[in-house]
Design an enzyme around this catalytic site. Structure first.
Site, PDB file in Angstrom:
ATOM      1  CG  ASP A 508      10.549   2.652  27.060  1.00  0.00           C
ATOM      2  OD1 ASP A 508      10.407   3.495  25.972  1.00  0.00           O
ATOM      3  OD2 ASP A 508       9.862   2.558  28.191  1.00  0.00           O
ATOM      4  CD  GLU A 511      12.357   7.346  22.693  1.00  0.00           C
ATOM      5  OE1 GLU A 511      13.219   7.398  23.655  1.00  0.00           O
ATOM      6  OE2 GLU A 511      11.765   6.693  22.218  1.00  0.00           O
ATOM      7  CG  ASP A 584       4.879   6.370  26.642  1.00  0.00           C
ATOM      8  OD1 ASP A 584       5.085   5.226  26.497  1.00  0.00           O
ATOM      9  OD2 ASP A 584       6.035   6.922  27.262  1.00  0.00           O
TER      10      ASP A 584
END
Ligand SMILES: *[C@@H]1O[C@H](CO)[C@@H](O)[C@H](O)[C@H]1NC(C)=O
Length: 917
Positions: A508, A511, A584
């Site tokens: 997770d 980015e 999300d």
């Protein structure tokens, strides 16, 4: 998960306050740049189309590639007027590659090479090079003919490149004159290259270096692709008369509470756009990992010069592509059909990997399953409620203070035993491992990374230090092959204490998410291996992290087992590595609906193993929304429920009846269809064609389907129509094509080519099997997919108007790479002239073998008209079995009017035929 609840460090009191403010459900738009706040975007959008800015010269054929130079005819702001290099490369399957770069000047050391993205292009592509023998040179253009009906024209002045067949143009580059390549320059007195956004300063020591150009998709009805955006599948115009939208942005970001219907950038980026019309599908891919923005230009936009259009052309879609840095390395794909594009695109960026079988089943996640007791309770409750599941997930709070590769000793004192208990039921566990490493001298990962110099550096050459879940954190430099190797080793059973072979991984925040960084990410002037700025690699960082993690799992098993790693960030090529989810989302009907075009967009850009969090990550779904989400998500390629820390518990049994039963049915339906899904995973692995498909991929001529977002195909055989509104009692479903469709709930058949109104209850969403197809199923409910390995199969045959059908099944050990050496069963089923046959599909069967003793226990035939006295004969053996007529219980609540052959008991792995008389 994004930023939402405070890490609660007294030290960062002010920071904590902003966090609390953020937990209100709203997208903080002002935290993210728009085009006007992004100088290169603003400049490119303001540029006037012009055809006298560049001229091509010195065209030459070298080793079968076309080389040339592009001379800038006018320059501004002290920009050099040195020529650019141009290369046109050609590959089999009519793939055309264009590279434009600054000319390398060895005498000017200040000029580093511009960044070219590694690890995306397949090594095998080189072997598909076509060496061109001749180029036709005319006064103003050079023409390469690639096939009898395909030419590439390089126009010298004005500079333009286009691909055409014998009739029309297909794709054009710089047809509108928006090409602009900003060459790097010496910094002059008084030049200020810094950029400011909110409280952040980007020092931009290397100055402006942006690129922009236009691409025209000729004869296109719509363009698609360039994920990830929470918006419709068919892309909307972003610029033109009376349209003022932001361009589609590709910049990997941890966007808190993303909203539906927005062109803003999300967690991943795939710079691949497809166009489609009944006549032709085309594709365009730009290999560039810097920030990119793309405008879809509406007819009549300021550069749309109708007089320059060629005679036959009416439906063109012009697009403008803008990037902050890098080079032009673009690919043109000419289709002609959607599935051809997938083959062409994945031959450049790689085919999707083949997941382990368990990963294609249902996953149960939540932030957080609190401790071992909680895990075992949830695990047991699935059994008590007769709901199958395969994987239980642990989010960040299973760790010792958010130090990944550790388990919190008080909450998870016996992680191995816990995993073993799940493994005993054939289940798996996934733990989260994020790229932010806690800056704690006692933490072995941090110690090693620091001493080896493996972290990304800030603009001053120090280890970049940003704020994330563990507090002060640094980020391994995934651009460095040595760091990738080191990272992979962290997953060995020795390094990752408490891990066992049934544990897999979730990446997770890759980015990368940096809570106190610009746009919640890493400053662009941070520096990676090889003196590469973060701005150049931003969009590919998450992919490299995902890749190194998957390599770790591969190595952990001695190269034997297929890895499973889920990632939030992605780039072109991520399909080679693993699964991705859409981040999300929120427990709202709009988010349920937008999940469909989001997953479809990823599929058509090569990433087939994708899903959205079932139920919505933020917020609390009511029982109806949760039920509808399960019913739809059962057909996502990746099927996982997940929820935020602050949400109420929502495991499938918690809302009580009738919802528990509906959700159980939805999950069981996925398990029943696992043989079909796994076959589709293999199809994706071999051809690039995604599991979840827009209708136009199967029905390319059907204009009605080109902008459809609410229904889709699973493979070529199942049509799914989601229910996206509360209290719906009927849905209008479009059935494409000329053939028959069977509603599996009733067995009723409908002709294609029209909308039908279908009554819906809470028990299921509309689902249709296409006439002419055969779907393999397994109907016995089990605790997990691995317990179904020896179960018998059911074949559901849906006949077309000609009373024919065909289908496939692919089976292997579900775990290792032996299938790559021939250890699989791949069968084709055909029904024609009243006879069903099973025959082998030839692959490269060299070496290893896979066998199965599973039988076919039932065959259901829809659409057969026969006298009631009929029976069937099985060969070999000349065995007679009775044919039963009437309603069949496929699932509770699903009755089909069909003919049923019970216990034909033929082997799934063998040749046989069954004649219905
Ligand atoms: C299929 O998946 C395997 C394993 O993930 C991968 O190695 C292979 O390249 C993929 N493609 C083909 C054609 O096998």
């Amino acid at each position: 998960m994004p930023l939402s609840t405070a890490p609660c460090l007294a030290l960062l009191y002010i920071f904590a306050l902003t966090l609390v403010a953020r937990s209100v459900y709203s997208w903080r738009r002002e935290e993210f740049r728009d085009c006007n706040q992004t100088p290169f975007c603003k400049q490119a959008r303001a540029a006037k189309p012009t055809h006298d800015k560049y001229e091509v010269f010195e065209v030459a054929l070298i080793n079968g590639d076309l080389h040339a130079k592009i001379l800038p005819l006018s320059t501004e702001n002290g920009e050099p007027s040195t020529p650019l290099s141009l290369e046109l490369l050609f590959y089999s399957d009519q793939i055309i590659r264009l590279k434009i770069n600054e000319l390398h000047d060895p005498s000017d050391e200040s000029k580093r090479n511009r960044f070219e993205v590694p690890n995306v292009i397949e090594n095998t592509l080189h072997g598909k090079r076509l060496r061109i023998r001749s180029v036709e040179k005319r006064e103003k253009m050079s023409i390469v003919s690639l096939a009898s009906d395909l030419e590439i024209v390089l126009q010298h002045k004005p500079f333009e490149i286009y691909v055409r067949d014998d009739k029309d143009r297909i794709l054009s580059f710089n047809n509108k004159g928006l090409f602009y390549f900003e060459q790097r320059r010496q910094k002059g007195e008084g030049d200020d290259w810094t950029e400011r956004f909110r409280t952040h300063t980007d020092s931009r020591p290397r100055g402006p270096q942006s690129i922009s150009f236009d691409v025209t998709f000729h004869g296109a009805d719509h363009v698609y692709g360039i994920p990830e955006h929470a918006t419709s599948l068919a892309l909307k115009y972003t610029r033109g008369p009376e349209i003022t939208s932001e361009p589609y942005r590709l910049f990997n970001l941890d966007v808190f509470e993303y909203i539906e219907e927005s062109p803003f950038g999300l967690y991943g980026s795939i710079p691949f756009m497809l166009s489609h019309s009944a006549a032709r599908s085309t594709g365009f891919f730009w290999l560039n990992s810097a920030e990119m923005l793309i405008d879809v230009l509406a007819p009549g936009w300021e550069g749309d010069d109708v007089n320059r259009r060629e005679v036959h052309e009416s439906d063109n879609i012009d697009t403008q592509w803008m990037s902050e840095s890098g080079i032009v390395d673009v690919f043109f794909f000419v289709g002609p059909k959607p599935k051809d594009l997938l083959r062409q695109y994945t031959s450049v960026t790689g085919l999707p990997n083949m997941p382990q079988h368990f990963a294609t089943a249902y996953h149960q996640s939540r932030w957080n399953y609190k401790d071992e007791a909680d895990v075992l309770k949830v695990d047991g409750a699935f059994d008590e409620n007769d709901i199958p599941y395969d994987v239980l997930w642990l989010d960040i709070d299973h760790t010792e203070g958010r130090r990944y590769f550790t388990f919190d000793k008080s909450l998870f004192p016996n992680p191995k035993e816990m995993q073993q208990k799940l493994a005993n039921k054939g289940r798996h566990m996934v733990t989260i491992v994020d790229p932010h490493i806690k800056r704690d001298d006692g933490f072995f990962v941090h110690k090693e990374a620091t001493s080896k110099g493996y972290y990304v550096k800030d603009a001053h050459g120090r280890d970049f230090d940003g704020w994330c879940w563990p507090g002060s954190s640094s980020y391994p430099d995934m651009l460095n092959p040595e760091v990738q190797k080191w990272w992979a080793e962290k997953f060995s059973f020795n390094n990752y204490v408490g891990s066992t072979p049934s544990l897999y991984i979730w990446n997770d925040m890759n980015e990368p998410s940096v809570f106190n960084g610009p746009e919640v990410s890493m400053p662009r002037d941070s520096v990676h291996h090889g003196d590469v700025e973060h701005r150049d690699v931003h969009n590919v960082y998450g992919y490299f992290f995902h890749m190194a993690t998957a390599d770790g799992l591969l190595q952990r098993s001695g190269g034997k087992d297929r890895p499973f790693v889920l990632s939030r960030a992605f780039f072109a090529g991520s399909q080679k590595v693993g699964a991705v989810w859409t981040g999300d989302n929120t427990a709202e009907w709009d988010h349920l609906q937008v999940s469909v075009p989001m997953v479809l967009s990823l599929g058509i850009t090569g990433l087939s193993f994708v899903g959205a969090d079932v139920g919505g990550f933020f917020g609390n779904p009511d029982p109806e929304l949760l039920t509808r989400w399960y019913q739809l998500a059962a057909y996502y390629p990746f099927f996982r429920a997940h929820a935020h820390l602050d949400t109420k518990r929502r495991e499938p049994w918690l809302f009580g009846e009738p919802y528990t039963s509906y959700i159980r049915d939805a999950i069981r339906e996925r398990y029943a269809l696992l043989p079909y899904f796994y076959t589709l995973f293999r199809e994706a692995n071999l051809t690039g064609v995604p599991i979840m498909r827009p209708l136009w991929m199967e029905f390319p001529d059907e204009e009605m389907t080109f902008a459809m977002d609410k229904e889709w195909m699973v493979g070529n055989s199942l049509l799914i129509h989601g229910v996206y509104a509360e209290g719906s009692t009927s849905e209008s479903v479009y059935l494409p094509g000329q053939g028959l469709w069977y509603e599996l709930k009733t067995g009723n058949s409908f002709p294609g080519g029209d909308y039908i109104k279908v009554p819906v209850s809470m028990s299921a969403i509309p689902m249709f099997q296409r006439g002419g197809t055969i779907i393999p199923r397994r109907e016995r409910p089990r605790r997990s997919s691995s317990q179904m390995v020896d179960d018998p199969y059911t074949l559901v045959i849906a006949l077309n108007n000609a009373h024919e059908a065909e289908g496939e099944i692919y089976i292997d050990d579900g775990k290792t790479f032996n299938f790559a050496e021939g250890a699989y069963i791949h069968r084709k089923f055909t029904f024609s002239q009243g006879s069903l046959k099973s025959s082998g599909i030839n692959g490269q069967r060299n070496g290893k073998v896979f066998t199965s003793s599973s039988l076919i226990e039932r065959i259901v035939i829809l659409g057969l008209e026969l006298p009631i006295t009929s029976h069937a004969t099985v060969e070999p053996g000349n065995r007679r079995i009775e044919l039963e007529v009437g309603s069949l219980l496929l699932r509770p609540g699903m009755q089909s009017n069909a003919y049923i052959l019970r216990k034909p008991n033929v082997l799934i792995s063998e040749d046989w035929s069954i004649k219905v008389l």
